[in-house]
Design an enzyme around this catalytic site. Structure first.
Site, mmCIF file in Angstrom:
data_model
loop_
_atom_site.group_PDB
_atom_site.id
_atom_site.type_symbol
_atom_site.label_atom_id
_atom_site.label_comp_id
_atom_site.label_asym_id
_atom_site.label_seq_id
_atom_site.Cartn_x
_atom_site.Cartn_y
_atom_site.Cartn_z
ATOM 1 N N CYS A 141 0.851 -1.189 0.000
ATOM 2 C CA CYS A 141 0.000 0.000 0.000
ATOM 3 C C CYS A 141 0.884 1.236 0.000
ATOM 4 O O CYS A 141 1.872 1.292 0.741
ATOM 5 C CB CYS A 141 -0.913 -0.004 1.226
ATOM 6 N N HIS A 188 -9.061 -3.806 -2.212
ATOM 7 C CA HIS A 188 -8.070 -3.071 -1.419
ATOM 8 C C HIS A 188 -8.458 -1.585 -1.350
ATOM 9 O O HIS A 188 -8.481 -0.998 -0.265
ATOM 10 C CB HIS A 188 -6.690 -3.243 -2.059
ATOM 11 N N GLU A 189 -8.766 -1.005 -2.506
ATOM 12 C CA GLU A 189 -9.128 0.418 -2.542
ATOM 13 C C GLU A 189 -10.474 0.663 -1.865
ATOM 14 O O GLU A 189 -10.652 1.667 -1.169
ATOM 15 C CB GLU A 189 -9.125 0.949 -3.980
ATOM 16 N N HIS A 244 -10.163 1.228 1.757
ATOM 17 C CA HIS A 244 -9.772 2.591 2.143
ATOM 18 C C HIS A 244 -11.005 3.480 2.352
ATOM 19 O O HIS A 244 -11.007 4.338 3.229
ATOM 20 C CB HIS A 244 -8.861 3.232 1.097
#
Length: 177
Positions: A101, A143-144, A147
């Protein structure tokens, strides 16, 4: 050239917050933010970046897979802005693979993710998109998306033995592929 936004790092409280929905996609602020994210992810050799990573707490990220020094085997795709994204379905199959990341430099972790996901998002032109994503691209999306929910990949790692330094990752994992 678009402005290069500084990427915030682990410990910044914005990374732990749930991001706000984008209300006006066509606003100059959001269109400029999209351009800044595309520039930043390319400059940082990333394959994705979320708005919270540049201290803009909006439900917006870029998926921009391409081979680079951090991900030499990544598939090639055009940088795509995904606004107010949602995962609408997922496979039962979960696969563990290495993730890094831009906000957590120097560390990689083995992270379990769904192999296949069905997603919806609005593109930068305001059009609703529906796609099935698999493998590495599905991993980037998840993954994004994390966030936007105030999570980083470390929150998904199952134990400390699944962590490795970036240096060891490049030597032992990338070197053996």
């Amino acid at each position: 050239m678009n402005k290069l936004a500084p990427i915030i790092k682990l410990g910044n409280p914005i990374l732990g917050q749930k991001a706000a929905a984008v209300e006006n996609i066509q606003s100059q602020e959001i269109q400029t933010l999209i351009d800044e994210l595309i520039t930043s992810v390319a400059q940082a050799n990333g394959v994705g970046i979320a708005a919270p990573q540049i201290a803009a707490s909006y439900r917006l990220f870029i998926v921009a897979s391409r081979p680079n020094v951090r991900y030499p085997h990544a598939p090639e795709m055009q940088p795509t802005a995904m606004i107010n994204p949602r995962i609408v379905a997922n496979s039962l199959e979960v696969v563990k693979d290495w993730e890094g990341c831009l906000s957590v430099p120097g560390i990689r972790g083995l992270v379990p993710r769904y192999q296949t996901i069905e997603v919806e998002y609005t593109d930068r032109n305001g059009n609703l998109q529906k796609q099935e994503l698999t493998d590495f691209i599905a991993r980037i999306f998840q993954h994004e998306y994390d966030h936007l929910e105030g999570l980083v990949f470390l929150d998904r790692v199952e134990n400390n033995q699944d962590l490795i330094s970036e240096e060891e990752y490049q030597k032992s994992v990338i070197g053996n592929r």
